[in-house]
Design an enzyme around this catalytic site. Structure first.
Site, PDB file in Angstrom:
ATOM      1  N   ASP A  12      -6.510   4.461  -1.221  1.00  6.42           N
ATOM      2  CA  ASP A  12      -5.748   3.431  -0.499  1.00  6.42           C
ATOM      3  C   ASP A  12      -4.822   2.619  -1.391  1.00  6.42           C
ATOM      4  O   ASP A  12      -4.576   1.433  -1.141  1.00  6.42           O
ATOM      5  CB  ASP A  12      -6.707   2.478   0.256  1.00  6.42           C
ATOM      6  CG  ASP A  12      -7.608   3.231   1.206  1.00  6.42           C
ATOM      7  OD1 ASP A  12      -7.154   4.230   1.788  1.00  6.42           O
ATOM      8  OD2 ASP A  12      -8.771   2.817   1.359  1.00  6.42           O
ATOM      9  N   LYS A  15      -0.445   5.548  -1.408  1.00  5.19           N
ATOM     10  CA  LYS A  15       0.150   6.855  -1.762  1.00  5.19           C
ATOM     11  C   LYS A  15       1.138   7.321  -0.702  1.00  5.19           C
ATOM     12  O   LYS A  15       2.228   7.807  -1.018  1.00  5.19           O
ATOM     13  CB  LYS A  15      -0.963   7.915  -1.932  1.00  5.19           C
ATOM     14  CG  LYS A  15      -1.936   7.591  -3.059  1.00  5.19           C
ATOM     15  CD  LYS A  15      -3.086   8.582  -3.105  1.00  5.19           C
ATOM     16  CE  LYS A  15      -4.021   8.466  -1.942  1.00  5.19           C
ATOM     17  NZ  LYS A  15      -4.842   7.229  -1.922  1.00  5.19           N
ATOM     18  N   GLY A  39      -6.493   8.443   4.835  1.00  4.76           N
ATOM     19  CA  GLY A  39      -5.748   7.692   5.833  1.00  4.76           C
ATOM     20  C   GLY A  39      -4.507   7.180   5.144  1.00  4.76           C
ATOM     21  O   GLY A  39      -4.586   6.266   4.339  1.00  4.76           O
ATOM     22  N   HIS A  40      -3.374   7.819   5.395  1.00  2.27           N
ATOM     23  CA  HIS A  40      -2.143   7.458   4.690  1.00  2.27           C
ATOM     24  C   HIS A  40      -1.170   6.809   5.666  1.00  2.27           C
ATOM     25  O   HIS A  40      -0.925   7.331   6.743  1.00  2.27           O
ATOM     26  CB  HIS A  40      -1.514   8.698   4.050  1.00  2.27           C
ATOM     27  CG  HIS A  40      -2.385   9.303   2.989  1.00  2.27           C
ATOM     28  ND1 HIS A  40      -2.064  10.441   2.317  1.00  2.27           N
ATOM     29  CD2 HIS A  40      -3.583   8.917   2.478  1.00  2.27           C
ATOM     30  CE1 HIS A  40      -3.018  10.729   1.439  1.00  2.27           C
ATOM     31  NE2 HIS A  40      -3.948   9.816   1.540  1.00  2.27           N
ATOM     32  N   GLN A 227      -7.271  10.279  -1.606  1.00  4.90           N
ATOM     33  CA  GLN A 227      -8.313   9.552  -2.354  1.00  4.90           C
ATOM     34  C   GLN A 227      -7.790   9.054  -3.710  1.00  4.90           C
ATOM     35  O   GLN A 227      -6.625   8.798  -3.846  1.00  4.90           O
ATOM     36  CB  GLN A 227      -9.578  10.418  -2.512  1.00  4.90           C
ATOM     37  CG  GLN A 227     -10.341  10.638  -1.192  1.00  4.90           C
ATOM     38  CD  GLN A 227      -9.790  11.745  -0.331  1.00  4.90           C
ATOM     39  OE1 GLN A 227      -9.530  12.831  -0.800  1.00  4.90           O
ATOM     40  NE2 GLN A 227      -9.602  11.491   0.948  1.00  4.90           N
ATOM     41  N   GLY A 438       5.926  -1.951  -5.212  1.00  2.00           N
ATOM     42  CA  GLY A 438       5.829  -2.218  -3.772  1.00  2.00           C
ATOM     43  C   GLY A 438       5.774  -3.710  -3.525  1.00  2.00           C
ATOM     44  O   GLY A 438       4.957  -4.419  -4.116  1.00  2.00           O
ATOM     45  N   VAL A 439       6.667  -4.203  -2.665  1.00  2.00           N
ATOM     46  CA  VAL A 439       6.654  -5.635  -2.328  1.00  2.00           C
ATOM     47  C   VAL A 439       6.503  -5.810  -0.803  1.00  2.00           C
ATOM     48  O   VAL A 439       6.830  -6.851  -0.255  1.00  2.00           O
ATOM     49  CB  VAL A 439       7.912  -6.365  -2.855  1.00  2.00           C
ATOM     50  CG1 VAL A 439       7.889  -6.430  -4.372  1.00  2.00           C
ATOM     51  CG2 VAL A 439       9.196  -5.687  -2.376  1.00  2.00           C
TER      52      VAL A 439
END
Ligand code: GDP
Ligand code: IMO
Ligand code: MG
Length: 454
Positions: A12, A15, A39-40, A227, A438-439
């Protein structure tokens, strides 16, 4: 060329979002391990897609491949494809004939084993998707592969061999009454139809050949890890792991391409700017804890840590994509990242959730551990020792909330100075450049410094 995306922590990390961010020049996105335990999340044109099995590139029209290293539940696969079709998406997904099939009895056995272990607080906290039991059958040479679904004789013969064993395990060893999940005729009928649909829709491939041909033709390929490193069956904190290899080596064995192909491209470690964990196992930098998942949870971490944990959990939406469980949260842990960087050989990093950490006066990072009076820069090999590690925390000054889209548009230098200090520390410690920050969850909420396909 190829770009391999690997979770650097406990899953998590974001990705799916990075596959999406870097995926524009890609023609093919291939998963190489895991199954519908993943879970993407991808946000496309303001719409959020949560994908378990379909590779993340599929929402943008890339060819998706489930490689031979994956375990595939055809029920989930077709449900997911049908749900995407309802949203007017028709992804082109190919499935390796060598991938193993998750059957309903695998899920039942996953649940039974977790129940039994929970009596002594030893459960892993699996996603219940039957992942472990399916990989167990693969290693035990009694599994069924996707290619077996298209040959009725083989399908029946293999089910007749394996299902009575599974039934006996459930009934005689665990004393559990079982239902149609263990009924050979019902399984045969349902799975034969999946085989037909896979063949009719031209979804079956020899993954290695297929991918090699695409690469030879000049295509760009992303290998999408599921994962993360610390739940890798070899490099993670066994037994609190999943049953496959999310680390970069898995991209070779799980697709049928040589390690030179994977290593010849970029290998990007995806890092969450703090730490989250679903399920059990040690987590030295954990704040507060989650009942049922944190080993030895007593709920007495103190008000300040509880408040911090809750704030990060809420701000980061730290609830399982697959199971909805609250995720355990903690400070960024450098020993984990040093271990991950070595195990996969990251050529670049993407660090997500810098916005989630905004608004705190100060932040901590676990720089190293102390174990038996010694300082460790990486994680010890046994989970018991890892559980005894005390983090040595470094303090970093916090940063304020910002107009993150404007920051993303303006680039790295527009990030708050303290956030840059935090990021530069990570990059220096790992001796690896940061390609993206990432923002926010959306594609436009990313600061990009380097595009790996360009
Ligand atoms: P994956 O399993 O590694 O693909 O990650 P998940 O999709 O399970 O979890 C990541 C969550 O964080 C998703 O809800 C993403 O939309 C979200 N996310 C990813 N990157 C960022 C980020 O930089 N900031 C924020 N606020 N959310 C992010
Ligand atoms: P993505 O791809 C976070 C965890 C489970 C459990 C352990 C074993 O979204 O990052 P399993 O069902 O695989 O046998 O469970 O692994 N786990 C994950 N944690 N993200 C994931 O996937 C995970 N997939 C499995 O919580 O602790
Ligand atoms: Mg996830």
């Amino acid at each position: 060329m190829t770009v391999t995306i690997v979770g650097a922590q406990l899953g998590d990390e974001g990705k799916g979002g990075i596959v999406d961010l870097f995926g524009e020049p890609a023609d093919v996105v291939a998963r190489y391990q895991g199954g519908d335990n993943a879970g993407h999340t991808v946000v496309h044109e303001g719409v959020e897609y949560k994908l378990s099995l379909v590779p993340s590139g599929a929402v943008r029209g890339k060819i998706g491949v489930l490689g031979n290293g994956c375990v595939v539940n055809p029920r989930t696969l077709f449900d997911e494809l049908d749900t995407l079709a309802d949203r007017d998406l028709d992804p082109d997904v190919r499935v390796a004939r060598r991938a193993h099939v998750i059957f309903p009895y695998h899920r039942v056995l996953d649940g039974i084993e977790e129940d039994v272990k929970s009596e002594t607080d030893d459960e892993v906290g699996t996603t219940g998707r039957g992942i472990g039991p399916t990989y167990e059958d693969k290693a035990g040479r009694r599994g069924l592969r996707i290619g077996d679904l298209t040959d009725e004789d083989v399908l029946r013969r293999k089910l007749e061999y394996v299902v009575p064993q599974k039934r006996a395990l459930a009934e005689d060893v665990y004393g559990v009454d079982v239902g149609e999940e263990f009924d050979i005729d019902a399984l045969f009928e349902e799975y034969r139809e999946y085989g037909e649909r896979l063949a009719d829709e031209d979804m079956l491939v020899n993954a290695g050949d297929f991918l090699a041909e695409r690469l030879d033709a000049g295509d760009n390929v992303i290998f999408e890890g599921a994962q993360g490193t610390l739940i890798d069956i070899d490099h993670g904190n066994y037994p609190y792991v999943t049953s496959s290899n999310p680390t970069a080596g898995g991209a070779a064995t799980g697709t049928g391409l040589g390690p030179d192909v994977i290593g010849g491209g970029e290998i990007i470690g995806i890092v969450k700017a703090y730490l989250s964990r679903v399920g059990s196992g040690p987590m030295p930098t954990e704040l507060a804890g989650v009942e049922g998942d944190t080993p030895g949870y007593e709920g007495n971490a103190g008000e300040r840590e509880e408040a911090l944990a809750t704030e990060i959990r809420e701000a980061g939406g730290e609830y399982g994509t697959v199971t909805g469980r609250p995720r355990r949260v903690g400070w960024l842990d450098m020993p984990i990242l040093r271990h991950a960087t070595r195990a996969s050989g990251f050529s670049g990093l993407a660090v997500n959730h810098i916005d989630t950490l905004a608004g705190f006066d100060e932040l901590k990072i676990g720089h190293s551990y102390t174990l038996d009076g010694e300082e460790l820069l990486t994680i010890p090999a046994t989970t018991e020792e890892w559980g005894h590690c005390e983090p040595n925390l470094r303090t970093f000054e916090g940063w304020d909330d910002a107009d993150w889209e404007a920051v993303a548009a303006d680039g790295y230098d527009a990030l708050p100075a303290n956030a840059q200090t935090y990021l530069d520390y990570i990059s220096d410690e790992l001796d690896t450049p940061i390609y993206a920050v990432g923002v926010g969850p959306g594609r436009e909420q990313s600061v990009v410094r380097e595009r790996p396909f360009e």
